[in-house]
Design a protein around this motif. Structure first.
Motif, mmCIF file in Angstrom:
data_model
loop_
_atom_site.group_PDB
_atom_site.id
_atom_site.type_symbol
_atom_site.label_atom_id
_atom_site.label_comp_id
_atom_site.label_asym_id
_atom_site.label_seq_id
_atom_site.Cartn_x
_atom_site.Cartn_y
_atom_site.Cartn_z
ATOM 1 N N ARG A 265 0.829 -1.197 0.000
ATOM 2 C CA ARG A 265 0.000 0.000 0.000
ATOM 3 C C ARG A 265 0.865 1.249 0.000
ATOM 4 N N ASP A 266 0.472 2.237 -0.784
ATOM 5 C CA ASP A 266 1.158 3.520 -0.745
ATOM 6 C C ASP A 266 1.028 4.147 0.648
ATOM 7 N N HIS A 267 2.067 4.879 1.039
ATOM 8 C CA HIS A 267 2.012 5.685 2.251
ATOM 9 C C HIS A 267 2.562 7.067 1.931
ATOM 10 N N ILE A 268 1.876 8.077 2.414
ATOM 11 C CA ILE A 268 2.234 9.467 2.140
ATOM 12 C C ILE A 268 2.885 10.025 3.390
ATOM 13 N N GLN A 269 4.158 10.398 3.254
ATOM 14 C CA GLN A 269 4.970 10.778 4.403
ATOM 15 C C GLN A 269 5.345 12.257 4.332
ATOM 16 N N THR A 270 5.138 12.978 5.454
ATOM 17 C CA THR A 270 5.624 14.351 5.590
ATOM 18 C C THR A 270 6.284 14.499 6.949
ATOM 19 N N ASP A 271 7.265 15.360 7.034
ATOM 20 C CA ASP A 271 7.885 15.651 8.331
ATOM 21 C C ASP A 271 8.695 16.928 8.238
ATOM 22 N N ALA A 272 8.972 17.493 9.383
ATOM 23 C CA ALA A 272 9.843 18.660 9.495
ATOM 24 C C ALA A 272 10.390 18.685 10.910
ATOM 25 N N SER A 273 11.580 19.261 11.063
ATOM 26 C CA SER A 273 12.166 19.371 12.396
ATOM 27 C C SER A 273 12.984 20.646 12.480
ATOM 28 N N ASN A 274 13.134 21.135 13.700
ATOM 29 C CA ASN A 274 13.862 22.371 13.957
ATOM 30 C C ASN A 274 15.095 22.114 14.807
ATOM 31 N N VAL A 275 16.022 23.058 14.753
ATOM 32 C CA VAL A 275 17.220 23.058 15.591
ATOM 33 C C VAL A 275 17.265 24.393 16.321
ATOM 34 N N LEU A 276 17.541 24.354 17.641
ATOM 35 C CA LEU A 276 17.643 25.576 18.429
ATOM 36 C C LEU A 276 19.104 25.914 18.657
ATOM 37 N N SER A 277 19.475 27.163 18.316
ATOM 38 C CA SER A 277 20.855 27.622 18.478
ATOM 39 C C SER A 277 20.904 28.783 19.451
ATOM 40 N N VAL A 278 21.970 28.835 20.236
ATOM 41 C CA VAL A 278 22.226 29.968 21.126
ATOM 42 C C VAL A 278 23.133 30.939 20.382
ATOM 43 N N LEU A 279 22.686 32.187 20.204
ATOM 44 C CA LEU A 279 23.421 33.179 19.431
ATOM 45 C C LEU A 279 24.371 33.975 20.314
ATOM 46 N N ASN A 280 25.319 34.667 19.681
ATOM 47 C CA ASN A 280 26.276 35.487 20.435
ATOM 48 C C ASN A 280 25.628 36.739 21.009
ATOM 49 N N GLY A 281 24.672 37.311 20.266
ATOM 50 C CA GLY A 281 24.032 38.537 20.722
ATOM 51 C C GLY A 281 23.210 38.323 21.982
ATOM 52 N N THR A 282 23.093 39.384 22.786
ATOM 53 C CA THR A 282 22.348 39.292 24.037
ATOM 54 C C THR A 282 21.288 40.384 24.126
ATOM 55 N N SER A 283 20.273 40.125 24.930
ATOM 56 C CA SER A 283 19.227 41.095 25.244
ATOM 57 C C SER A 283 18.965 41.000 26.735
ATOM 58 N N ASP A 284 19.153 42.128 27.443
ATOM 59 C CA ASP A 284 18.986 42.157 28.897
ATOM 60 C C ASP A 284 19.836 41.090 29.575
ATOM 61 N N GLY A 285 21.016 40.845 29.006
ATOM 62 C CA GLY A 285 21.949 39.914 29.617
ATOM 63 C C GLY A 285 21.775 38.466 29.209
ATOM 64 N N PHE A 286 20.705 38.149 28.484
ATOM 65 C CA PHE A 286 20.446 36.781 28.059
ATOM 66 C C PHE A 286 20.777 36.628 26.571
ATOM 67 N N HIS A 287 21.415 35.528 26.223
ATOM 68 C CA HIS A 287 21.720 35.262 24.822
ATOM 69 C C HIS A 287 20.430 35.101 24.021
ATOM 70 N N ASP A 288 20.442 35.672 22.816
ATOM 71 C CA ASP A 288 19.330 35.447 21.891
ATOM 72 C C ASP A 288 19.351 33.997 21.410
ATOM 73 N N LEU A 289 18.189 33.520 20.992
ATOM 74 C CA LEU A 289 18.050 32.167 20.489
ATOM 75 C C LEU A 289 17.530 32.197 19.059
ATOM 76 N N ARG A 290 17.874 31.173 18.295
ATOM 77 C CA ARG A 290 17.337 31.045 16.937
ATOM 78 C C ARG A 290 16.794 29.628 16.756
ATOM 79 N N LEU A 291 15.531 29.559 16.362
ATOM 80 C CA LEU A 291 14.887 28.293 16.017
ATOM 81 C C LEU A 291 14.813 28.228 14.502
#
Length: 316
Positions: A265-291
């Protein structure tokens, strides 16, 4: 997550009309038999979910239920969730925290009722997996050891975690159970299952690290199913442990297609995933994040919000 049929105590609803109305999503890959589905899944998290749900591979001990020396279920329950009924306990775990020397991260998970816990433990001796009708309450804590080597509690969540995952701005498909907050209109919801610790190096401020917790949802369809994951980040704030980030991280969805003369039987597959990175820049003392989507263009930056005392998305 457990098998789609054995996940929890009752089978998930199998609904052919639901599969049909979902349609074929953009970017879907059609394979001609079930044994080809795994090869079509792009993310390691998606392949792991497939192995557990379809292949029956045992779920790893993501929370350290084989407790380190000196830790006991009774100790963790009494200190992380004081006053709670021990008959509701379904999981207690602790693991060393790699980013913090001589520190441990711990969890206790409680079913809604002693009866629910008893039934769950009959099928799994240590579980924090539920569904929309059988939620769990979870508490977390951070420990060190005293001069005699005994566990010493440093910080804990002050109540069961009640911060929902925000699905209002994401590249990750949402579970069907995710609703909209009546006050804000945002798409958000609490996890069905608490899966494992995530000890990536999330250094948020100076030498202060957060630890992650992966959570999940699962859905069953006629001839298919879906898995979803999100990431919580917890930060020590004095004697308190607070959620500072809760975002979707992965989904994988398999829909059944046409039958072939040879019985495949045919199967229809989809997926996606993210990676979270800690950036060098800061805001109010906390490092910015990028998803950012793995092997994709979607991304969101997050900055520390002093008013919310947690990370908030900025720009699109």
């Amino acid at each position: 997550m457990k098998s789609l049929i054995a996940n929890n105590l009752k089978p998930l609803a199998l609904c052919l009309p639901l599969c049909l109305c979902l349609g074929v999503p953009a970017g879907a890959v059609t394979v001609h038999s079930l044994d080809q589905v795994r090869g079509a899944i792009k993310s390691p998290e998606g392949r792991a979910a497939f192995d557990q749900q379809i292949g029956g591979v045992p779920q790893p001990d993501g929370f350290g239920t084989q407790l380190p020396q000196g830790f006991t279920k009774e100790l963790l329950l009494a200190q992380l969730a004081p006053g709670q009924d021990p008959k509701r306990l379904t999981l207690a775990g602790a693991k060393p925290w790699p980013q913090q020397a001589q520190s441990y991260v711990a969890i206790v998970c409680l079913a809604t009722t002693p009866e629910q816990a008893k039934t769950e433990l009959h099928y799994d001796p240590s579980s924090c997996s539920g569904d929309d009708d059988t939620p769990h309450e979870v508490w977390f804590g951070v420990y060190t050891r005293d001069a005699q080597g005994a566990p010493r509690l440093v910080a804990r969540t002050q109540a069961p975690v009640d911060t929902p995952v925000d699905w209002s701005d994401t590249d990750i498909d949402a579970p069907q159970s995710i609703g909209n907050d009546p006050k804000t209109g945002r798409a958000e919801g609490m996890p069905q299952s608490w899966l494992r610790f995530d000890f990536a190096a999330y250094r948020l401020r100076g030498k202060d690290y957060a630890f992650g917790v992966r959570t999940g949802w699962s859905e069953g369809y006629a001839g298919g199913g879906a898995s979803f994951e999100a990431l919580y980040l917890f930060l020590v704030d004095g004697a308190k442990l607070r959620v500072v980030f809760a975002q979707p991280m992965m989904y994988t969805k398999m829909l059944a297609g046409d039958w072939h003369k040879d019985g495949t039987r045919d199967h229809i597959q989809t997926d996606a995933s993210n990676v979270l990175s800690v950036l060098n820049g800061t805001s109010d003392g906390f490092h910015d994040l990028r998803l950012q989507q793995r092997s994709g263009k979607w991304r969101r930056n997050f900055r520390w919000s002093p008013s919310q005392q947690r990370y908030a998305a900025v720009g699109k």
